[in-house]
Design a protein around this motif. Structure first.
Motif, PDB file in Angstrom:
ATOM      1  N   GLU A 272     -39.977  -4.666   6.213  1.00  0.00           N
ATOM      2  CA  GLU A 272     -40.299  -3.481   5.430  1.00  0.00           C
ATOM      3  C   GLU A 272     -41.735  -3.543   4.926  1.00  0.00           C
ATOM      4  OE1 GLU A 272     -36.531  -1.694   3.145  1.00  0.00           O
ATOM      5  OE2 GLU A 272     -37.137  -3.675   2.444  1.00  0.00           O
ATOM      6  N   ARG A 274     -42.557  -1.314   2.508  1.00  0.00           N
ATOM      7  CA  ARG A 274     -42.358  -0.703   1.183  1.00  0.00           C
ATOM      8  C   ARG A 274     -43.273   0.497   0.986  1.00  0.00           C
ATOM      9  NH1 ARG A 274     -37.839  -1.290  -0.273  1.00  0.00           N
ATOM     10  NH2 ARG A 274     -38.338  -1.008  -2.475  1.00  0.00           N
ATOM     11  N   LYS A 277     -39.799   5.353   2.474  1.00  0.00           N
ATOM     12  CA  LYS A 277     -38.398   4.916   2.403  1.00  0.00           C
ATOM     13  C   LYS A 277     -38.006   3.991   3.546  1.00  0.00           C
ATOM     14  CE  LYS A 277     -33.718   6.834   1.872  1.00  0.00           C
ATOM     15  NZ  LYS A 277     -32.912   8.074   1.786  1.00  0.00           N
ATOM     16  N   PHE A 278     -38.487   4.264   4.758  1.00  0.00           N
ATOM     17  CA  PHE A 278     -38.002   3.533   5.925  1.00  0.00           C
ATOM     18  C   PHE A 278     -39.070   2.749   6.692  1.00  0.00           C
ATOM     19  CE2 PHE A 278     -34.821   7.121   5.822  1.00  0.00           C
ATOM     20  CZ  PHE A 278     -33.732   6.344   5.462  1.00  0.00           C
ATOM     21  N   GLY A 298     -35.422  11.694   6.065  1.00  0.00           N
ATOM     22  CA  GLY A 298     -35.912  10.996   4.892  1.00  0.00           C
ATOM     23  C   GLY A 298     -37.082  10.073   5.108  1.00  0.00           C
TER      24      GLY A 298
END
Length: 406
Positions: A272, A274, A277-278, A298
């Motif tokens: 990730e 960060r 969201k993904f 999203g």
């Protein structure tokens, strides 16, 4: 330029917010940037310098010190020593996830911190300071009228750049104990000192002290006309340009891709960022990609989605396998184009499928073969498409073994 956001653990156990600006192409070197006192990683000077260095192939990590920006913790509990330790932690994080920084850059008090941290980052070959004080205690002049109260009461609130900050007695004691010039004398790395002769926050005499204390190779560049915070966009661009050109003498800025010459498959690491969201950063060997989801579900659509990568693997493998066959058989194939799409279908609509209920995954693959081929040659190439290793993997039994990392 690609921009990744993530967190790493600082020396106090807090999560520190970081940003990594990377080139569009291969990374030639990594740099670590330390911002000014009470600033943050997103201060204009830091962002502009990092972006300009990325354009030159240098990936630059900047992060918020404890209690600043998006980082956890209480700023009042931080000291110059803890900031130095966090810079070393940031270098450790780069070393573990990518490559240790070869270039260290510090602005204002961050410049003093970079000088103090440099000896603990062995891979660093070039150190650049911008408007740095030669003694960390210099920062206390920003709140000199409050020092007596802070010492008497143990802590006190001060106003810096129009914002309130709590300063503790421990901070005053810590900066007073630093012997930065002794560390500069033992630097054993190339040093670039950059300073404006009209800097009214940190005087030019500080640059003189650093330069005199350092051993060669060392260089000085005047930032005539620039203010302390490099608020002029052209000033930040100039600083980045000079650092990039200067560092080439001491750091190999030629891209060095790591060839996978062995037969063993290399790891794919997905982590990730960060940022959103993904969003994920995907690393395999010397290659780095961004993965994300479409806005409709999203994500921010900053990179291909998981199924896009799946189709990419099948499409690339299909084209490569067909090309190998065509070259081996000397077939006049000019170009191969594979277009793929993933969908869910009802099992009852698939006559040749064993599963009769529920939904099934279906990949539609359209192959265009350009070249002067006859019907038999085209037919054989289409048969070869199904022999690509990824196609065989997707149509056979697949075992996925999952375990928690230690």
């Amino acid at each position: 330029m690609p921009h990744e956001r993530f967190q790493f653990t600082g020396v106090g156990g807090h999560q520190l917010a970081a940003a990594l600006d990377t080139p569009d192409g291969p990374v030639k070197a990594y740099a670590l940037f330390a911002h000014c006192f009470t600033c943050g990683k997103d201060v204009l000077a830091a962002k502009r310098i990092a972006t300009a260095l990325a354009a030159k192939g240098v990936a630059t990590l900047r992060f918020d010190f404890t209690g600043l920006g998006s980082s956890e913790g209480d700023f009042a509990n931080s000291t110059f020593t803890s900031n130095v330790a966090d810079l070393v932690r940031a270098a450790d994080h780069l070393r573990e996830t990518r490559k240790a920084p070869a270039i260290l850059i510090g602005h204002s008090l961050g410049g003093a911190a970079i000088l103090a941290a440099a000896g603990r980052i062995p891979e660093a070959k070039a150190v650049a300071t911008i408007a740095a004080p030669s003694d960390p205690v210099h920062v206390t002049h920003l709140f000199k009228d409050r020092i007596k109260d802070i010492r008497a009461q143990g802590e006190g609130e001060v106003s810096l750049a129009g914002r309130p900050f709590r300063i503790k007695r421990e901070f005053l004691d810590d900066v007073a104990e630093q012997n930065l010039m002794a560390q500069v004398k033992q630097l054993h790395k190339a040093l670039l000192v950059m300073h404006s002769p009209t800097d009214d926050t940190v005087g030019i005499d500080n640059a003189t002290n650093i330069f005199i204390a350092a051993k060669h190779p060392k260089s000085f560049v005047s930032l005539a006309g620039a203010d302390h915070l490099l608020s002029g966009k052209q000033d930040a661009a100039y600083v980045a340009g000079v650092i990039g050109a200067w560092a080439e003498r001491y750091v190999d800025l030629a891209p060095q891709p790591v060839a996978n010459t062995g037969s063993a498959p290399r790891n794919v690491v997905v982590q990730e960022t960060r940022n959103g969201k993904f969003q994920q950063i995907v690393t395999t060997g010397p290659h780095r990609l961004i993965a994300d989801e479409p806005v409709a579900v999203g994500g921010d659509d900053t990179g291909p989605g998981p199924y896009d990568f799946l189709l990419t693997g099948l499409g690339a493998c299909t084209s490569m396998t067909m090309r190998m066959y065509a070259d081996r058989k000397s077939l006049p194939v000019d170009r191969i184009t594979v277009t793929l799409q993933h969908n869910k279908i009802y099992a009852k609509d698939c006559e040749e499928c064993e599963t009769r209920e529920g939904m099934l995954d279906q990949i539609d693959r359209v192959i265009r073969i350009e070249g002067e081929l006859d019907a038999d040659q085209r037919k054989r190439l289409m048969e070869i498409a199904d022999k690509c290793p990824v196609h065989k993997t997707l149509t056979s039994e697949v075992r996925i073994v999952t375990k928690a990392a230690e």
